[in-house]
Design an enzyme around this catalytic site. Structure first.
Site, PDB file in Angstrom:
ATOM      1  N   CYS A 384       0.830  -1.201   0.000  1.00 20.51           N
ATOM      2  CA  CYS A 384       0.000   0.000   0.000  1.00 20.51           C
ATOM      3  C   CYS A 384       0.871   1.260   0.000  1.00 20.51           C
ATOM      4  O   CYS A 384       1.476   1.565  -1.013  1.00 20.51           O
ATOM      5  CB  CYS A 384      -1.002  -0.055   1.148  1.00 20.51           C
ATOM      6  SG  CYS A 384      -2.491   0.878   0.736  1.00 20.51           S
ATOM      7  N   HIS A 510      -3.545  -5.143   0.410  1.00 20.63           N
ATOM      8  CA  HIS A 510      -2.966  -5.678   1.651  1.00 20.63           C
ATOM      9  C   HIS A 510      -3.010  -7.208   1.653  1.00 20.63           C
ATOM     10  O   HIS A 510      -3.990  -7.784   2.138  1.00 20.63           O
ATOM     11  CB  HIS A 510      -3.746  -5.163   2.853  1.00 20.63           C
ATOM     12  CG  HIS A 510      -3.594  -3.703   3.094  1.00 20.63           C
ATOM     13  ND1 HIS A 510      -2.699  -3.189   4.001  1.00 20.63           N
ATOM     14  CD2 HIS A 510      -4.201  -2.636   2.524  1.00 20.63           C
ATOM     15  CE1 HIS A 510      -2.778  -1.865   3.993  1.00 20.63           C
ATOM     16  NE2 HIS A 510      -3.682  -1.508   3.102  1.00 20.63           N
ATOM     17  N   GLU A 512      -1.521  -9.132   3.563  1.00 22.06           N
ATOM     18  CA  GLU A 512      -1.432  -9.646   4.947  1.00 22.06           C
ATOM     19  C   GLU A 512      -2.793  -9.979   5.550  1.00 22.06           C
ATOM     20  O   GLU A 512      -2.888 -10.803   6.452  1.00 22.06           O
ATOM     21  CB  GLU A 512      -0.660  -8.658   5.839  1.00 22.06           C
ATOM     22  CG  GLU A 512      -1.361  -7.356   6.203  1.00 22.06           C
ATOM     23  CD  GLU A 512      -1.221  -6.232   5.179  1.00 22.06           C
ATOM     24  OE1 GLU A 512      -0.952  -6.529   3.995  1.00 22.06           O
ATOM     25  OE2 GLU A 512      -1.399  -5.056   5.548  1.00 22.06           O
TER      26      GLU A 512
HETATM   27  N1  GLN Z   1      -2.094   6.632   2.701  1.00 23.97           N
HETATM   28  C1  GLN Z   1      -2.162   5.876   1.491  1.00 23.97           C
HETATM   29  C2  GLN Z   1      -3.509   6.025   0.807  1.00 23.97           C
HETATM   30  O1  GLN Z   1      -4.486   6.387   1.421  1.00 23.97           O
HETATM   31  C3  GLN Z   1      -1.843   4.422   1.743  1.00 23.97           C
HETATM   32  C4  GLN Z   1      -2.805   3.730   2.650  1.00 23.97           C
HETATM   33  C5  GLN Z   1      -2.276   2.430   3.215  1.00 23.97           C
HETATM   34  O2  GLN Z   1      -1.077   2.180   3.248  1.00 23.97           O
HETATM   35  N2  GLN Z   1      -3.158   1.596   3.718  1.00 23.97           N
HETATM   36  O3  GLN Z   1      -3.612   5.778  -0.362  1.00 23.97           O
END
Ligand code: GLN
Length: 538
Positions: A384, A510, A512
């Protein structure tokens, strides 16, 4: 397997952080391993509608389900233990309860009546508890009540449990009270008094604990069990010791040894059998007997907190066991990482994971870490925000777009290689408005991602507002970073790779959240394998 669903309530006494989630997940595992379709639900007494707006310092990681619920991290344990997906219905908060009761009041559903905690709030809680049972998908529902008995905010939940037990009738519901038996070293003794008091507090609310699960650092003697049984009105075999374990994955076996599943099934008038834990125990044996060891750097800004990256740490345990490798995760604080110390801090690592996150703090350190691993061929997984940092690093240092950034960090930057999603531009509310939950992703043939997943159609869970900016795709790809995974409907870039690097992959989603004991996530498995290969070549 059963006709009417059975309900198990888990309350906590004496202290918080006793591990109700792990006890609930372990019991569920034992019941599942005897053929009962079991699910677990968490009731959180706080007033936030969900933990999506809480920072990890407050409440640890925010876990995301397939259906896009932002939930308590205990749901992660439930999925990892049971290998069954949870949903919005598995996590209920006071905020959500009140929100729906107030919405109903505004719609006129209680017209003429005064809306009160009892019966309106408690009815809503009872309704939420029974949604999973009424779905017909489960034989047994374990409902974990957050907080500690005696807390003001838990009272409506305890009252709902009291009423439900009555409504459901004998043999259809039971209460497990998880408590702490402290050891006073000066006296050299384990003490039962706090437990007696918390069972009494529960009783004052009309709820009788059927089973006590006692967290302890030392073995409970027979006489302590007898004493607890006598003072707390439970059968002696219903006093279950829960001694500190070296890994949470030992807890199902520890509960089995103590006979927790037997007492539960007997009380619910269900047949008990020997649970089939073959696969579980195979995993445990691989986890406990690694053939080698690797060190992965976890670059993030909440690294001092165990719970902030819970699912990532657990994914490494699953992937480590799969590879028969012990994965030593070294937390590295991104805010203290810079060009001057990056080599010193990262050169001994076998792989680097740049963590998800929000906001500006620590991002320059993350970008420095990506530069170092890219230039030094160290296996890299960006998740992310970690993927977004990889794109920014590439744009800055390979394409020479010096002020490339994400518009999250610098709204007016000249090269927003990561930009707000179109669908996010008019969003004002912060709660529950990100791109959330499971989305389809199509993988390009001949990519690293495709070879890892062994398929071209995957579904992964998201939680973000920003995305790879397509305006820069051509330049970035020509310079050697390839987009290899896309959302089939919107074309959003979900994965980037650098094919000239031995193992470099950034994912907008994600992985995970989907790794479980029974099904370790392929990306983590492949990452651990790549790190091991890298280490062996050094
Ligand atoms: N802050 C980033 C976004 O909103 C990544 C979010 C995250 O890592 N879950 O796109």
């Amino acid at each position: 397997m059963t006709t009417t669903p059975k309900y198990i309530f888990v309350t906590g006494g004496v202290s918080s952080s006793l591990g109700k989630g792990i006890i609930a997940a372990s019991l569920a595992k034992l019941l599942q391993a005897q053929g009962y379709r079991t699910t677990i639900q968490k009731l959180d007494p706080y007033i936030n509608v969900d933990p999506g707006t809480l920072n990890p310092y407050e409440h640890g990681e925010c876990y995301v389900t397939d259906d896009g619920a932002e939930t308590d991290l205990d749901l992660g344990h439930y999925e990892r233990f049971l290998n069954v997906a949870t949903s919005q219905a598995n996590n209920v908060t006071t905020g959500r309860i009140y929100q729906s009761v107030i919405d109903k009041e505004r719609r006129g559903e209680f017209l003429g009546k005064t809306v009160q905690v009892i019966p309106h709030i408690t009815d809503e809680i009872k309704h939420r508890i029974q949604i999973l049972g009424n779905s017909g998908d489960y034989d047994i529902i374990i409902t974990e009540i957050g907080g500690t008995v005696g807390d003001i905010e838990s009272l409506p939940y305890i009252e709902a449990v009291r009423q439900l037990q009555w409504d459901l009738g004998e043999n259809n519901a039971l209460v497990i009270h998880l408590t702490l038996i402290p050891f006073l070293s000066a006296a050299g003794e384990l003490k039962t008094k706090p437990t007696q008091h918390s069972v009494k507090t529960l009783m004052e609310s009309g709820v009788h604990a059927d089973i006590l699960v006692c967290r302890t650092e030392h073995q409970l003697s027979d006489s302590i069990k007898t004493k607890l049984a006598r003072f707390c009105n439970v059968k002696k075999e219903a006093v279950i010791q829960s001694i500190d374990a070296s890994t949470i994955y030992d807890v199902p076996n520890l509960m089995l040894d103590e006979g927790l599943d037997k007492v539960v099934l007997e009380k619910l008038a269900l047949k008990s059998d020997t649970p089939d834990l073959k696969r579980w125990n195979e995993f445990l044996s691989r986890h406990k007997n690694p053939k080698s060891e690797i060190t992965i750097g976890l670059i993030g800004k909440y690294v001092e907190l165990q719970d902030s990256y819970k699912s990532i740490l657990e994914s490494f345990i699953h992937a480590g066991a799969e590879n028969e490798v012990s994965v030593n995760v070294e937390p590295i604080h991104s805010a203290y990482l810079n060009e001057g110390n990056v080599a010193f801090k990262l050169e001994h690592l076998d792989g680097v994971l740049v963590a998800p996150g929000f906001g500006e703090r620590g991002i320059e350190g993350k970008i420095e870490a990506v530069r170092y691993v890219r230039e030094n061929n160290i296996p890299f997984l960006g998740i992310c925000l970690g993927m977004q940092m990889a794109v920014i690093e590439f744009a800055r240092n390979v394409l020479g777009l010096e002020d490339a950034n994400s518009s999250e960090m610098d709204e007016n930057c000249k090269h927003p290689v990561i930009d707000l999603m179109e669908s996010q531009k008019n969003v004002v509310d912060k709660g529950g408005t990100m791109r959330l939950g499971a989305w389809d992703c199509t993988l390009k043939e001949n990519s690293l991602a495709h070879s890892i997943y062994g398929t071209s159609a995957i579904k992964e869970r998201h939680r973000h507002r920003y995305e790879f900016n397509d305006d820069y795709k051509k330049q970035i790809e020509e310079a050697g970073m390839k987009a290899t995974g896309f959302n089939p409907e919107t074309g959003l870039v979900e994965i980037v790779e650098i094919p000239s690097h031995p193992w470099f992959i950034g994912v907008q989603y994600h992985p995970e959240y989907k790794s479980t004991v029974a099904s370790p996530h392929p990306l983590f498995v492949a990452f651990v394998e790549a790190a091991l290969k890298f280490k062996n070549k050094k």
